[in-house]
Design a protein around this motif. Structure first.
Motif, short mmCIF file in Angstrom:
data_model
loop_
_atom_site.label_atom_id
_atom_site.label_comp_id
_atom_site.label_asym_id
_atom_site.label_seq_id
_atom_site.Cartn_x
_atom_site.Cartn_y
_atom_site.Cartn_z
N ASP A 193 0.71 7.78 4.36
CA ASP A 193 -0.55 7.07 4.27
C ASP A 193 -1.62 7.33 5.61
OD1 ASP A 193 0.69 5.84 2.00
OD2 ASP A 193 1.40 4.18 3.04
N ARG A 247 2.25 -1.77 7.48
CA ARG A 247 2.57 -1.47 6.18
C ARG A 247 2.63 0.16 5.81
NH1 ARG A 247 -0.26 -5.46 2.45
NH2 ARG A 247 0.98 -4.30 0.81
N ASP A 257 2.98 3.87 6.06
CA ASP A 257 3.73 5.00 6.48
C ASP A 257 3.04 6.28 7.15
OD1 ASP A 257 3.23 6.52 4.24
OD2 ASP A 257 5.10 5.92 3.19
N ASP A 258 3.94 7.01 7.43
CA ASP A 258 3.10 8.38 8.07
C ASP A 258 2.44 9.29 7.00
OD1 ASP A 258 4.31 8.11 10.56
OD2 ASP A 258 5.95 9.53 10.56
#
Length: 119
Positions: free
Chosen positions: A106, A101, A103-104
């Motif tokens: 995060d 869940r 993304d890059d």
């Protein structure tokens, strides 16, 4: 894709050489090089990473960075938290259960915080 695979692909492209040329030099199959780059294979051996560094003509800092990334590129890492605090167990489980869940952005936020804390 692993950090090692991504970096190796970039370095190979910068040198304008093919996976086939790299595989031939290293004495491995083209499929193995592709699997390393795509993260389908685990982290490569230290000997293979050294051979890749020589083949690509990497200078000291670049070679050390590739070796560091290889060590951090196991596609299925295991975390043993049996002797850790409840918060450490919670962190490991939350990350394991939610990694897809993130993304890059995060991931970069978490990595930056960990690198700052751990040096």
């Amino acid at each position: 894709m692993t950090p090692f695979g991504s970096k190796m692909r970039q370095l190979r492209a910068d040198k304008n050489v093919t996976q086939q040329q790299q595989a031939h030099y290293l004495g491995v199959s083209n499929a193995y090089i592709s699997a390393l780059e795509n993260g389908a294979r685990g982290k490569p051996s230290a000997v293979l990473v050294d051979q890749i560094c020589v083949w690509l003509g990497l200078i000291w800092d670049d070679a050390e960075e590739l070796k560091r990334l290889a060590a951090l590129s196991h596609p299925k890492p295991t975390i043993d938290v049996r002797k850790q605090t409840p918060d450490a167990v919670l962190l490991a489980n939350m990350l394991a259960q939610n990694i897809e869940r993130l993304d890059d952005n995060d991931c970069q936020i978490l990595l930056t915080a960990l690198e700052k804390r751990l040096g």
